[in-house]
Design an enzyme around this catalytic site. Structure first.
Site, PDB file in Angstrom:
ATOM      1  N   LEU A   1      15.243  -9.944 -32.802  1.00  0.00           N
ATOM      2  CA  LEU A   1      14.807  -8.977 -33.810  1.00  0.00           C
ATOM      3  C   LEU A   1      16.016  -8.282 -34.441  1.00  0.00           C
ATOM      4  CD1 LEU A   1      11.927  -7.714 -31.523  1.00  0.00           C
ATOM      5  CD2 LEU A   1      11.616  -8.973 -33.671  1.00  0.00           C
ATOM      6  N   PRO A   2      15.800  -7.539 -35.529  1.00  0.00           N
ATOM      7  CA  PRO A   2      16.959  -6.936 -36.203  1.00  0.00           C
ATOM      8  C   PRO A   2      17.741  -5.952 -35.318  1.00  0.00           C
ATOM      9  CG  PRO A   2      15.088  -7.008 -37.708  1.00  0.00           C
ATOM     10  CD  PRO A   2      14.576  -7.421 -36.355  1.00  0.00           C
TER      11      PRO A   2
ATOM     12  N   LYS B   1      28.894  -7.657 -25.586  1.00  0.00           N
ATOM     13  CA  LYS B   1      28.767  -8.065 -26.996  1.00  0.00           C
ATOM     14  C   LYS B   1      29.335  -6.978 -27.926  1.00  0.00           C
ATOM     15  CE  LYS B   1      26.903  -9.648 -30.881  1.00  0.00           C
ATOM     16  NZ  LYS B   1      27.439 -10.776 -31.593  1.00  0.00           N
TER      17      LYS B   1
HETATM   18  P1  NAD Z   1      17.043 -11.371 -39.492  1.00  0.00           P
HETATM   19  O1  NAD Z   1      16.775 -10.054 -40.141  1.00  0.00           O
HETATM   20  O2  NAD Z   1      17.345 -12.550 -40.337  1.00  0.00           O
HETATM   21  O3  NAD Z   1      15.793 -11.764 -38.537  1.00  0.00           O
HETATM   22  C1  NAD Z   1      15.001 -10.852 -37.834  1.00  0.00           C
HETATM   23  C2  NAD Z   1      13.562 -11.347 -37.888  1.00  0.00           C
HETATM   24  O4  NAD Z   1      12.738 -10.468 -37.113  1.00  0.00           O
HETATM   25  C3  NAD Z   1      12.978 -11.338 -39.317  1.00  0.00           C
HETATM   26  O5  NAD Z   1      12.403 -12.603 -39.606  1.00  0.00           O
HETATM   27  C4  NAD Z   1      11.925 -10.239 -39.280  1.00  0.00           C
HETATM   28  O6  NAD Z   1      10.825 -10.472 -40.141  1.00  0.00           O
HETATM   29  C5  NAD Z   1      11.509 -10.291 -37.814  1.00  0.00           C
HETATM   30  N1  NAD Z   1      10.871  -9.046 -37.365  1.00  0.00           N
HETATM   31  C6  NAD Z   1      11.244  -7.765 -37.601  1.00  0.00           C
HETATM   32  N2  NAD Z   1      10.381  -6.913 -37.011  1.00  0.00           N
HETATM   33  C7  NAD Z   1       9.455  -7.676 -36.377  1.00  0.00           C
HETATM   34  C8  NAD Z   1       8.302  -7.367 -35.612  1.00  0.00           C
HETATM   35  N3  NAD Z   1       7.952  -6.101 -35.364  1.00  0.00           N
HETATM   36  N4  NAD Z   1       7.569  -8.375 -35.121  1.00  0.00           N
HETATM   37  C9  NAD Z   1       7.924  -9.666 -35.368  1.00  0.00           C
HETATM   38  N5  NAD Z   1       9.005 -10.020 -36.106  1.00  0.00           N
HETATM   39  C10 NAD Z   1       9.762  -9.025 -36.607  1.00  0.00           C
HETATM   40  O7  NAD Z   1      18.230 -11.096 -38.465  1.00  0.00           O
HETATM   41  P2  NAD Z   1      19.235 -12.183 -37.825  1.00  0.00           P
HETATM   42  O8  NAD Z   1      20.412 -12.379 -38.694  1.00  0.00           O
HETATM   43  O9  NAD Z   1      18.428 -13.361 -37.374  1.00  0.00           O
HETATM   44  O10 NAD Z   1      19.756 -11.370 -36.548  1.00  0.00           O
HETATM   45  C11 NAD Z   1      18.930 -11.124 -35.421  1.00  0.00           C
HETATM   46  C12 NAD Z   1      19.751 -10.405 -34.368  1.00  0.00           C
HETATM   47  O11 NAD Z   1      20.873 -11.219 -33.997  1.00  0.00           O
HETATM   48  C13 NAD Z   1      20.341  -9.064 -34.845  1.00  0.00           C
HETATM   49  O12 NAD Z   1      20.266  -8.149 -33.798  1.00  0.00           O
HETATM   50  C14 NAD Z   1      21.782  -9.408 -35.177  1.00  0.00           C
HETATM   51  O13 NAD Z   1      22.658  -8.291 -35.035  1.00  0.00           O
HETATM   52  C15 NAD Z   1      22.088 -10.479 -34.145  1.00  0.00           C
HETATM   53  N6  NAD Z   1      23.131 -11.434 -34.530  1.00  0.00           N
HETATM   54  C16 NAD Z   1      23.127 -11.983 -35.788  1.00  0.00           C
HETATM   55  C17 NAD Z   1      24.144 -12.879 -36.146  1.00  0.00           C
HETATM   56  C18 NAD Z   1      24.176 -13.482 -37.536  1.00  0.00           C
HETATM   57  O14 NAD Z   1      25.184 -14.100 -37.888  1.00  0.00           O
HETATM   58  N7  NAD Z   1      23.128 -13.370 -38.336  1.00  0.00           N
HETATM   59  C19 NAD Z   1      25.140 -13.215 -35.219  1.00  0.00           C
HETATM   60  C20 NAD Z   1      25.085 -12.676 -33.927  1.00  0.00           C
HETATM   61  C21 NAD Z   1      24.075 -11.771 -33.593  1.00  0.00           C
END
Ligand code: NAD
Length: 336
Positions: A96-97, A207
């Site tokens: 999740l975010p 992390k």
């Molecule tokens: P993102 O925003 O693309 O994806 C998050 C997903 O969660 C979205 O599809 C959203 O609709 C869903 N969501 C939100 N609230 C929800 C709920 N209540 N119920 C169900 N689904 C829900 O984010 P991301 O880039 O995939 O990143 C996810 C996590 O990974 C974050 O914590 C981020 O910091 C971490 N991260 C990301 C990266 C990167 O490069 N993108 C790298 C390492 C770590």
């Protein structure tokens, strides 16, 4: 309902939960991770059931379409709520975010659902949260899950979207020995390095510390590359010197922010900083570091300065929020 019938239904329900995986949060990272996990589980056994849930129905639909195109026989179901996802499977993965989403999904949906399951189902349930979030909130959520009788690990990732797609992520895991051992076979289907960092919250601590180093390093590399050019140095020559000297680091040797500085590589700066790890996420991670440092009275002069600089880059040039965080170089260039 007669007790024997209820008991048989429970048994059937429990049996279904064993070879079933629920994935909640199919964004940029989650969709790639779930694809790897499900496709490898399906290859192990076609009996596996897959359950997905996302707040945006289009994200869940796109995933299902993509997965079923590749594996038409797979049993994959979209559910509307995390509660239904928790009901379906012994293994629940969340991506999740950030903190509020994890708190809401677990405290309002997953944990109340677990509490209603038969005891044998609760004890066999493992929750894996790969979100990057506040350490204290993650610990509190994991405590609630444990109090309900299930197991939980924090397992944030390093490796970005490219690593998620390639199945080469590093998982930094926090939890008991027992929960780590349970999570390892699942995590190894999505990543290459699975590191047990310590008890609950330790994966997130590792992390956040790693990204603190990275965020500060990317800024100082940008500063040095800018200064070097002002002193008349060719960026490719300067990058080669730094990368074969004591200043070399990932931010200079892989993610160098100056176009043309790494002739044999293709960092995001070669695509106007598109792709990579976006500045908005780096700012979020710097915020997590400065918050937790304040709570623990740990000095963070460089971390605080770096957080302020990423924040002002987004405030002054909002388009940089969605560009790789090495675009801090582009921002600093406007200050000369
Ligand atoms: P993102 O925003 O693309 O994806 C998050 C997903 O969660 C979205 O599809 C959203 O609709 C869903 N969501 C939100 N609230 C929800 C709920 N209540 N119920 C169900 N689904 C829900 O984010 P991301 O880039 O995939 O990143 C996810 C996590 O990974 C974050 O914590 C981020 O910091 C971490 N991260 C990301 C990266 C990167 O490069 N993108 C790298 C390492 C770590």
């Amino acid at each position: 309902m007669r007790p024997t019938v209820r008991w048989l239904q429970q048994l059937e329900h429990s049996a279904h939960r064993v070879k079933s995986t629920s994935f909640i949060g199919l964004g940029r990272m989650g969709s790639e991770m779930a694809y790897n996990l499900f496709s490898k589980q399906y290859t192990q056994s076609e009996e596996y059931r897959f359950v997905i849930c996302d707040a945006l129905p289009e994200s869940a639909n796109a995933f299902r379409h993509n997965f079923l195109t590749q594996f038409p026989g797979a049993n994959l179901k979209i559910v509307d709520t995390p509660a239904e996802a928790a009901l379906a499977s012994n293994a629940i993965v969340t991506m999740l975010p950030s903190s509020p989403h994890v708190k809401q999904v677990y405290s309002e949906s997953i944990i109340p659902t677990l509490s209603k399951l038969p005891p044998q189902d609760i004890t066999q349930t493992l929750c894996i949260d790969s979100t990057t979030l506040d350490v204290d909130i993650a610990r509190a959520v994991a405590n609630e899950v444990r109090n309900a009788g299930a197991q939980m690990v924090d397992a944030p990732v390093s490796g970005g979207v490219a690593g998620a797609k390639a199945g080469t992520l590093s998982f930094l895991v926090g939890g008991t020995e027992q929960s780590f051992n349970l999570s390892q076979p699942i995590l190894s289907l999505m990543g290459q390095r699975i590191i047990h960092c310590g008890p609950s919250g330790a994966g997130l601590g590792a992390k956040i510390c790693n990204n603190l180093v990275l965020g500060v390093q990317q800024i100082v590399v940008a500063e040095a590359m800018l200064l070097g050019q002002k002193l008349g140095l060719d960026p490719a020559v300067l990058a080669a010197v730094v990368n074969s000297s004591t200043g070399g680091c990932w931010a200079s040797s892989v993610n160098n922010p100056v176009p043309g500085s790494l002739p044999d590589k293709s960092p995001p700066c070669e695509r106007d900083y598109n792709g990579g790890f976006v500045t908005a996420l780096m700012l979020k991670d710097m915020g997590l570091a400065t918050d937790i440092a304040k709570k623990h009275s740990s000095p963070l002069p460089l971390g605080e300065a770096a957080e302020a600089l990423y924040a002002s880059s987004i405030r002054d040039q909002p388009e940089l929020a969605a560009r790789d965080f090495s675009s801090i170089y582009k921002y600093l260039r406007t200050k000369t």
